[in-house]
Design a protein around this motif. Structure first.
Motif, PDB file in Angstrom:
ATOM      1  N   ARG A 160      40.201 -12.714  35.717  1.00  0.00           N
ATOM      2  CA  ARG A 160      39.160 -13.497  35.049  1.00  0.00           C
ATOM      3  C   ARG A 160      39.319 -13.457  33.540  1.00  0.00           C
ATOM      4  NH1 ARG A 160      32.639 -12.223  35.299  1.00  0.00           N
ATOM      5  NH2 ARG A 160      31.963 -14.069  34.137  1.00  0.00           N
ATOM      6  N   ARG A 161      39.906 -12.370  33.036  1.00  0.00           N
ATOM      7  CA  ARG A 161      40.073 -12.194  31.597  1.00  0.00           C
ATOM      8  C   ARG A 161      41.436 -12.645  31.097  1.00  0.00           C
ATOM      9  NH1 ARG A 161      36.399  -8.462  33.357  1.00  0.00           N
ATOM     10  NH2 ARG A 161      34.796  -7.823  31.860  1.00  0.00           N
ATOM     11  N   ASP A 186      54.715 -10.512  32.480  1.00  0.00           N
ATOM     12  CA  ASP A 186      56.157 -10.489  32.684  1.00  0.00           C
ATOM     13  C   ASP A 186      56.934 -10.625  31.382  1.00  0.00           C
ATOM     14  OD1 ASP A 186      58.285 -10.357  34.690  1.00  0.00           O
ATOM     15  OD2 ASP A 186      58.782 -12.371  33.990  1.00  0.00           O
ATOM     16  N   THR A 187      56.409 -11.370  30.416  1.00  0.00           N
ATOM     17  CA  THR A 187      57.131 -11.600  29.159  1.00  0.00           C
ATOM     18  C   THR A 187      56.912 -10.481  28.142  1.00  0.00           C
ATOM     19  OG1 THR A 187      55.261 -12.947  28.404  1.00  0.00           O
ATOM     20  CG2 THR A 187      57.130 -14.104  29.416  1.00  0.00           C
ATOM     21  N   LYS A 188      55.988  -9.567  28.406  1.00  0.00           N
ATOM     22  CA  LYS A 188      55.683  -8.508  27.435  1.00  0.00           C
ATOM     23  C   LYS A 188      56.033  -7.116  27.932  1.00  0.00           C
ATOM     24  CE  LYS A 188      51.909 -10.885  25.010  1.00  0.00           C
ATOM     25  NZ  LYS A 188      50.502 -10.787  24.550  1.00  0.00           N
ATOM     26  N   VAL A 189      56.117  -6.931  29.233  1.00  0.00           N
ATOM     27  CA  VAL A 189      56.325  -5.603  29.779  1.00  0.00           C
ATOM     28  C   VAL A 189      57.732  -5.105  29.485  1.00  0.00           C
ATOM     29  CG1 VAL A 189      57.189  -6.344  32.037  1.00  0.00           C
ATOM     30  CG2 VAL A 189      55.890  -4.208  31.844  1.00  0.00           C
ATOM     31  N   ASP A 190      57.878  -3.794  29.394  1.00  0.00           N
ATOM     32  CA  ASP A 190      59.186  -3.157  29.255  1.00  0.00           C
ATOM     33  C   ASP A 190      59.903  -3.265  30.603  1.00  0.00           C
ATOM     34  OD1 ASP A 190      61.376  -1.490  29.028  1.00  0.00           O
ATOM     35  OD2 ASP A 190      60.311   0.123  28.022  1.00  0.00           O
ATOM     36  N   GLN A 191      60.883  -4.157  30.689  1.00  0.00           N
ATOM     37  CA  GLN A 191      61.536  -4.441  31.962  1.00  0.00           C
ATOM     38  C   GLN A 191      62.266  -3.211  32.518  1.00  0.00           C
ATOM     39  OE1 GLN A 191      61.224  -7.122  33.782  1.00  0.00           O
ATOM     40  NE2 GLN A 191      60.027  -8.296  32.282  1.00  0.00           N
ATOM     41  N   SER A 200      45.023  -3.661  27.790  1.00  0.00           N
ATOM     42  CA  SER A 200      46.271  -2.901  27.898  1.00  0.00           C
ATOM     43  C   SER A 200      47.392  -3.751  28.484  1.00  0.00           C
ATOM     44  CB  SER A 200      46.049  -1.659  28.770  1.00  0.00           C
ATOM     45  OG  SER A 200      45.077  -0.811  28.198  1.00  0.00           O
ATOM     46  N   VAL A 201      47.061  -4.581  29.479  1.00  0.00           N
ATOM     47  CA  VAL A 201      48.067  -5.472  30.060  1.00  0.00           C
ATOM     48  C   VAL A 201      48.593  -6.438  29.010  1.00  0.00           C
ATOM     49  CG1 VAL A 201      48.415  -7.339  31.712  1.00  0.00           C
ATOM     50  CG2 VAL A 201      47.209  -5.281  32.416  1.00  0.00           C
ATOM     51  N   LEU A 202      47.693  -6.974  28.191  1.00  0.00           N
ATOM     52  CA  LEU A 202      48.094  -7.925  27.149  1.00  0.00           C
ATOM     53  C   LEU A 202      48.965  -7.274  26.070  1.00  0.00           C
ATOM     54  CD1 LEU A 202      44.744  -9.886  26.758  1.00  0.00           C
ATOM     55  CD2 LEU A 202      46.899 -10.767  27.682  1.00  0.00           C
ATOM     56  N   ILE A 231      51.416  -1.446  31.777  1.00  0.00           N
ATOM     57  CA  ILE A 231      51.311  -1.716  33.211  1.00  0.00           C
ATOM     58  C   ILE A 231      50.029  -1.070  33.725  1.00  0.00           C
ATOM     59  CG2 ILE A 231      52.353  -1.327  35.478  1.00  0.00           C
ATOM     60  CD1 ILE A 231      55.073  -1.288  34.137  1.00  0.00           C
ATOM     61  N   VAL A 232      49.300  -1.805  34.540  1.00  0.00           N
ATOM     62  CA  VAL A 232      48.065  -1.294  35.146  1.00  0.00           C
ATOM     63  C   VAL A 232      48.285  -1.188  36.648  1.00  0.00           C
ATOM     64  CG1 VAL A 232      45.689  -1.891  35.741  1.00  0.00           C
ATOM     65  CG2 VAL A 232      46.462  -2.085  33.376  1.00  0.00           C
TER      66      VAL A 232
END
Length: 463
Positions: A153-154, A181-186, A239-241, A245-246
């Protein structure tokens, strides 16, 4: 393996599911346009009104041409959104036990699965542990799907990814991993996914804590938390933004945020719900009070053991009367006593909480002083420590700081100034040598130093 023989398929499911052994595993026998069928579901997990409408549709609208195959039947005759077919008996049984309804129809070689489940839950009210003065007042609940929806929702971004896993050979506990996907440490993401896929335990007995211990098996002796717990959807979404990772675990009303540094643990939502000036003040105050909670009693003990070295301006902290019990043991007794009161408050009925608080306050203050067990000064400093511990909501960090404080007290009492220095170095090493789940420094951006990132950690910069 399923065939088109209805009786054989029914025996396979009943044997695997052992439905006759449990009263809440319901088999609803149906006749759909002269075709035998059985509806499997768990009593208590079924949306009764939805199931009633689906069955009503079946009884009124089914024709012979609808029974060509399970796939065709699900596409042409099932008036519901979340529908799939499967011939995997393990998947079918796990789905039924998770709350999914299964429809076995005569002549079909596959079972039709309908996600008509609902779980008992409480309202999404504000969590007791993560209250804020401003901002949203909703919180996570014990239902996984609702928790993921609170975050979605956010974040209305197509890059938001939610991957589902089932952990535990017996419990089959559902967990969800959420990230941008575009911000996380792959690299870290691949490592985490590998660790999750390699977990081989019967069940997550203690829910999130069991998951953490299976993910991070090394350096168990380091008391500082490896992940951040939050019961607030806005904190998890933020935190996700940021690229974190949550992890959400079914039956748990909180989220795990990783990787986590000491600065992440000390952050609060209130830092961002006020203006940058107020947010910075709240953050710096929390940092200062946190340090104060660790050092105030060891420094006082050090001053009492070295009165001649105590600066004139701080000589008022020295005791003028001899004590029946050494100050060190007074402080240790109160450390344990305060934890005892906290545990007692958790297990005390609400109607008795106030009397318990009064008794505890009297026992640890006036009576304790008059009987010679503790001094008023010791009670004062331990009261400051206790209040300071509540300036940050993370219980794991609170107990980590307690262990650091007790180590400082113990070595100071035994070795005086050199013990204080040694304990300080040991605690510093605990922080400096600790690593997040991604393998990075627990003190980043202080170690390794990153000035710009450290500035954002210490000061609330305008968004």
């Amino acid at each position: 393996m399923f065939t088109e023989n209805f009786d054989t398929n029914l025996k396979i499911i009943k044997k695997a599911l052992r439905s006759e052994k449990s009263f809440d595993l319901i088999e609803r026998n149906l006749i759909l346009n002269e075709h035998r069928a059985v509806f499997f579901f768990v009593d208590g997990f079924l949306k009764d009104d939805i199931a009633e409408k689906i069955l009503e549709f079946f009884y009124k609208n089914l024709k012979d041409e609808n029974f060509k195959s399970a796939e065709y039947f699900s596409q042409s005759s099932v008036p519901y959104v979340e529908v799939e077919t499967s011939s995997d008996i393990k998947k079918i049984c796990t789905g039924i036990l998770s709350g999914i309804s299964a429809l076995l129809v005569e002549g079909f070689s596959k079972v039709i699965l309908l996600d008509t489940r609902t779980y008992p839950q409480r309202e999404t009210g504000e969590p007791d542990n993560d209250k804020v003065l401003r901002g949203s007042h909703d919180g996570f609940v014990e239902t996984l799907v609702l928790n993921t929806a609170l975050i979605r929702r956010r974040i209305r971004d197509t890059d938001l990814t939610v991957k589902a896993y089932q952990i535990g050979t017996q419990s089959q506990t559902d967990i969800a991993v959420m990230y941008i996907d575009t911000k996380v440490d792959q690299k870290f993401l691949k490592t985490l996914e590998k660790r999750l896929s390699e977990i081989n335990v019967p069940s997550l007995t203690m829910n999130q804590q069991s998951l953490i211990e299976t993910l991070y098996k090394h350096r168990w002796y380091n008391p500082f938390p490896k992940v951040k717990h939050t019961e607030r959807p806005d904190t998890a979404a933020s935190s996700v933004l940021k690229g974190n990772i949550v992890i959400l675990v079914d039956n748990s009303p909180s989220a795990l945020i990783l990787p986590t540094s000491i600065f992440d643990v000390l952050e609060e939502a209130d830092d961002y719900y006020f203006s940058p000036v107020v947010g910075t003040y709240l953050r710096l105050s929390r940092y200062f009070i946190t340090l104060l909670s660790v050092f105030i009693t060891p420094l006082w003990l050090l001053a009492l053991q070295n009165p001649d070295s105590c600066p004139q301006i701080f000589r008022f902290v020295l005791l003028s009367e001899p004590q029946n019990i050494p100050i060190f043991w007074q402080l240790i007794l109160m450390e344990v006593g305060i934890d005892g009161l906290r545990l007692a408050a958790l297990n005390t009925p609400n109607s008795l909480t106030t009397p318990l608080s009064i008794i505890g306050a009297i026992a640890l203050s006036e009576f304790a002083v008059n009987s010679g067990w503790v001094s008023m000064e010791a009670i004062l400093y331990m009261a400051l420590v206790t209040v300071a511990n509540y300036t940050q909501p993370n219980y794991e960090l609170g107990y980590s700081l307690k262990f650091c404080r007790i180590l400082l007290l113990t070595l100071t009492y035994i070795f005086n100034i050199w013990g204080f220095i040694a304990a300080f170095i040991i605690n510093l090493l605990f922080l400096a040598l600790n690593r997040t789940l991604s393998g990075k420094s627990y003190l980043y951006p202080l170690i390794p130093f990153n000035g710009k990132a450290l500035l954002h950690r210490l000061f609330r910069i305008r968004q």
